[in-house]
Design a protein around this motif. Structure first.
Motif, PDB file in Angstrom:
ATOM      1  N   LEU A   1      37.204  46.511  42.715  1.00 41.65           N
ATOM      2  CA  LEU A   1      36.324  47.043  42.065  1.00 41.65           C
ATOM      3  C   LEU A   1      36.525  48.054  40.840  1.00 41.65           C
ATOM      4  O   LEU A   1      36.070  48.906  40.513  1.00 41.65           O
ATOM      5  N   ALA A   2      37.763  49.345  41.741  1.00 42.10           N
ATOM      6  CA  ALA A   2      38.505  50.172  41.245  1.00 42.10           C
ATOM      7  C   ALA A   2      38.768  50.116  39.940  1.00 42.10           C
ATOM      8  O   ALA A   2      37.803  50.930  38.712  1.00 42.10           O
ATOM      9  N   ARG A   3      39.523  48.674  39.875  1.00 42.34           N
ATOM     10  CA  ARG A   3      39.778  48.364  38.034  1.00 42.34           C
ATOM     11  C   ARG A   3      39.217  48.167  37.401  1.00 42.34           C
ATOM     12  O   ARG A   3      38.871  48.710  36.360  1.00 42.34           O
ATOM     13  N   ILE A   4      38.239  47.192  38.290  1.00 39.74           N
ATOM     14  CA  ILE A   4      36.946  46.574  37.055  1.00 39.74           C
ATOM     15  C   ILE A   4      35.972  48.077  36.687  1.00 39.74           C
ATOM     16  O   ILE A   4      35.945  47.758  35.393  1.00 39.74           O
ATOM     17  N   GLU A   5      36.116  49.433  38.047  1.00 43.17           N
ATOM     18  CA  GLU A   5      35.190  50.320  37.135  1.00 43.17           C
ATOM     19  C   GLU A   5      35.587  51.358  36.661  1.00 43.17           C
ATOM     20  O   GLU A   5      35.307  51.377  35.459  1.00 43.17           O
ATOM     21  N   ALA A   6      37.672  51.256  36.458  1.00 38.85           N
ATOM     22  CA  ALA A   6      37.983  51.762  35.391  1.00 38.85           C
ATOM     23  C   ALA A   6      37.945  51.056  34.283  1.00 38.85           C
ATOM     24  O   ALA A   6      37.878  51.573  33.307  1.00 38.85           O
ATOM     25  N   ILE A   7      38.559  49.888  33.430  1.00 41.40           N
ATOM     26  CA  ILE A   7      37.946  48.976  32.500  1.00 41.40           C
ATOM     27  C   ILE A   7      37.040  49.656  31.836  1.00 41.40           C
ATOM     28  O   ILE A   7      36.856  49.537  30.585  1.00 41.40           O
ATOM     29  N   ARG A   8      35.388  49.388  32.528  1.00 39.00           N
ATOM     30  CA  ARG A   8      34.692  49.560  32.662  1.00 39.00           C
ATOM     31  C   ARG A   8      33.816  50.622  32.176  1.00 39.00           C
ATOM     32  O   ARG A   8      33.151  50.926  30.575  1.00 39.00           O
TER      33      ARG A   8
ATOM     34  N   ALA B   1      31.840  39.046  47.048  1.00 37.55           N
ATOM     35  CA  ALA B   1      31.653  40.231  47.355  1.00 37.55           C
ATOM     36  C   ALA B   1      31.302  40.776  46.306  1.00 37.55           C
ATOM     37  O   ALA B   1      30.930  41.656  46.127  1.00 37.55           O
ATOM     38  N   LEU B   2      31.331  40.016  44.707  1.00 36.04           N
ATOM     39  CA  LEU B   2      31.008  40.656  44.163  1.00 36.04           C
ATOM     40  C   LEU B   2      29.418  40.891  44.222  1.00 36.04           C
ATOM     41  O   LEU B   2      28.916  42.093  43.736  1.00 36.04           O
ATOM     42  N   ALA B   3      28.784  39.738  43.977  1.00 35.95           N
ATOM     43  CA  ALA B   3      27.187  40.282  44.105  1.00 35.95           C
ATOM     44  C   ALA B   3      27.411  40.529  45.513  1.00 35.95           C
ATOM     45  O   ALA B   3      25.979  41.496  45.319  1.00 35.95           O
TER      46      ALA B   3
ATOM     47  N   MET C   1      27.440  44.210  34.165  1.00 33.63           N
ATOM     48  CA  MET C   1      28.103  43.611  33.779  1.00 33.63           C
ATOM     49  C   MET C   1      28.157  42.685  34.764  1.00 33.63           C
ATOM     50  O   MET C   1      27.298  42.305  35.053  1.00 33.63           O
ATOM     51  N   ARG C   2      28.646  41.393  33.118  1.00 33.37           N
ATOM     52  CA  ARG C   2      28.614  40.005  34.011  1.00 33.37           C
ATOM     53  C   ARG C   2      30.143  39.892  33.779  1.00 33.37           C
ATOM     54  O   ARG C   2      31.503  39.980  32.692  1.00 33.37           O
ATOM     55  N   ILE C   3      30.356  39.403  35.156  1.00 31.43           N
ATOM     56  CA  ILE C   3      32.198  39.106  35.231  1.00 31.43           C
ATOM     57  C   ILE C   3      32.133  37.264  35.175  1.00 31.43           C
ATOM     58  O   ILE C   3      31.535  36.275  35.938  1.00 31.43           O
ATOM     59  N   GLY C   4      33.214  37.342  34.654  1.00 29.78           N
ATOM     60  CA  GLY C   4      33.576  35.687  34.049  1.00 29.78           C
ATOM     61  C   GLY C   4      35.056  35.363  35.577  1.00 29.78           C
ATOM     62  O   GLY C   4      35.528  35.671  35.798  1.00 29.78           O
ATOM     63  N   VAL C   5      34.691  34.293  36.695  1.00 29.37           N
ATOM     64  CA  VAL C   5      35.743  34.135  37.322  1.00 29.37           C
ATOM     65  C   VAL C   5      36.883  32.523  37.182  1.00 29.37           C
ATOM     66  O   VAL C   5      35.642  31.974  37.689  1.00 29.37           O
ATOM     67  N   VAL C   6      37.654  32.844  36.517  1.00 30.76           N
ATOM     68  CA  VAL C   6      38.700  31.675  36.101  1.00 30.76           C
ATOM     69  C   VAL C   6      39.531  31.554  37.936  1.00 30.76           C
ATOM     70  O   VAL C   6      40.381  32.018  37.524  1.00 30.76           O
TER      71      VAL C   6
ATOM     72  N   ARG D   1      26.518  43.980  43.133  1.00 31.27           N
ATOM     73  CA  ARG D   1      25.212  43.792  42.533  1.00 31.27           C
ATOM     74  C   ARG D   1      25.775  44.343  41.137  1.00 31.27           C
ATOM     75  O   ARG D   1      25.326  44.385  39.936  1.00 31.27           O
ATOM     76  N   ILE D   2      27.227  43.228  41.379  1.00 36.89           N
ATOM     77  CA  ILE D   2      27.624  42.017  40.125  1.00 36.89           C
ATOM     78  C   ILE D   2      28.143  40.929  39.779  1.00 36.89           C
ATOM     79  O   ILE D   2      28.325  39.943  40.587  1.00 36.89           O
ATOM     80  N   PRO D   3      26.904  40.531  38.644  1.00 39.70           N
ATOM     81  CA  PRO D   3      27.161  38.951  38.679  1.00 39.70           C
ATOM     82  C   PRO D   3      27.785  38.171  38.317  1.00 39.70           C
ATOM     83  O   PRO D   3      29.028  38.827  37.052  1.00 39.70           O
ATOM     84  N   ALA D   4      28.510  37.449  38.920  1.00 40.59           N
ATOM     85  CA  ALA D   4      29.699  36.670  38.408  1.00 40.59           C
ATOM     86  C   ALA D   4      29.299  35.135  38.136  1.00 40.59           C
ATOM     87  O   ALA D   4      28.824  34.533  39.213  1.00 40.59           O
ATOM     88  N   GLN D   5      30.119  34.510  37.863  1.00 40.30           N
ATOM     89  CA  GLN D   5      30.065  33.499  37.212  1.00 40.30           C
ATOM     90  C   GLN D   5      31.519  32.375  37.487  1.00 40.30           C
ATOM     91  O   GLN D   5      32.636  33.200  36.822  1.00 40.30           O
ATOM     92  N   ARG D   6      31.400  31.476  38.007  1.00 42.04           N
ATOM     93  CA  ARG D   6      32.703  30.786  38.206  1.00 42.04           C
ATOM     94  C   ARG D   6      33.422  29.295  37.208  1.00 42.04           C
ATOM     95  O   ARG D   6      32.263  28.643  36.628  1.00 42.04           O
ATOM     96  N   MET D   7      33.889  29.565  36.750  1.00 40.99           N
ATOM     97  CA  MET D   7      34.937  28.839  35.814  1.00 40.99           C
ATOM     98  C   MET D   7      36.009  28.214  36.938  1.00 40.99           C
ATOM     99  O   MET D   7      36.901  28.690  37.565  1.00 40.99           O
ATOM    100  N   VAL D   8      36.590  26.811  36.641  1.00 46.01           N
ATOM    101  CA  VAL D   8      37.984  25.988  37.278  1.00 46.01           C
ATOM    102  C   VAL D   8      39.101  26.176  36.252  1.00 46.01           C
ATOM    103  O   VAL D   8      39.889  26.335  36.732  1.00 46.01           O
TER     104      VAL D   8
END
Length: 219
Positions: free
Chosen positions: A106-113, A19-21, A1-6, A24-31
């Motif tokens: 993390l629980a809510r991310i997993e529920a959506i997944r 925290a996501l890393a 799962m790839r997560i975008g953090v705005v 083992r959840i890769p994430a990339q930031r956008m401003v």
């Protein structure tokens, strides 16, 4: 799962990505919100702040929903009821107020997944209810093998109800989904179109009225 953090706050963004890393959840930031609107295909889920430097997060969400169904969790300091309602009605899958506990996030991310995974496995455009066949992709339906003709709004109402058979759907949800804004004064239009839709579907009654709330598809 790839997560975008705005997120425009450096400290919050760095903490989230670290925290996501760690899980083992890769994430990339956008401003900026506009960055998400051009990069959304890169992500499987988005964490969206509402206080962004270029656009309000709700406007970002509205624009995103015109082109993408990528799951969005709003993560913001705004904790007033109106912001929560606007966020969810404009397409957010979940809403968390900062500072959010990482275990809950993390629980809510997993529920959506899990929901997304089930949807991919069961997605079909055809719904069958006895002798009524509805093809949501083709926007067509037939009753006992005979085609039925609906107006655009009638079919939109039908689609909103049969997408979750047995679930209660509020008048506000229907007005928001079919007319685009639950706060627009279209309540009478909803009643007129619902009456016409029921008449075309005939007997037995397939749409149940929930007094003071909305409707339910009983098929």
């Amino acid at each position: 799962m790839r997560i975008g953090v705005v997120e425009d706050d450096d400290g919050v963004a760095d903490a989230l990505i670290d925290a996501l890393a760690a899980h083992r959840i890769p994430a990339q930031r956008m401003v900026r919100g506009r960055d998400l609107l051009t990069r959304h295909p890169e992500f499987d889920l988005v964490l969206l702040d509402l206080g962004l430097p270029d656009m309000d997060g709700i406007e970002v969400l509205r624009s995103l929903r015109q082109v993408s169904a990528v799951p969005v969790i709003i993560l913001t300091a705004r904790d007033d009821e109106r912001s929560v309602v606007r966020g969810l009605r404009n397409g957010a899958d979940d809403y968390l107020v900062k500072p959010a506990r990482m275990t809950e996030l993390l629980a809510r991310i997993e529920a959506i997944r899990r929901r997304a995974s089930r949807a991919r496995q069961t997605t079909t455009s055809t719904r069958q209810f006895g002798d009524l066949t509805i093809d949501l992709a083709a926007r067509s339906l037939s009753l006992a093998g005979q085609p039925l003709t609906l107006t655009t709004k009638e079919f939109d109402l039908l689609a909103a109800l049969v997408d979750n058979p047995g679930a209660a759907v509020s008048r506000q949800q229907l007005m928001d989904q079919v007319w685009g804004d639950a706060f627009v004064s279209v309540s009478k239009s909803l009643d007129v179109h619902m009456t016409a839709l029921r008449a075309k579907l005939g007997r037995p009654a397939r749409i149940e009225t929930i007094r003071g709330f909305g409707y339910r598809w009983i098929g």
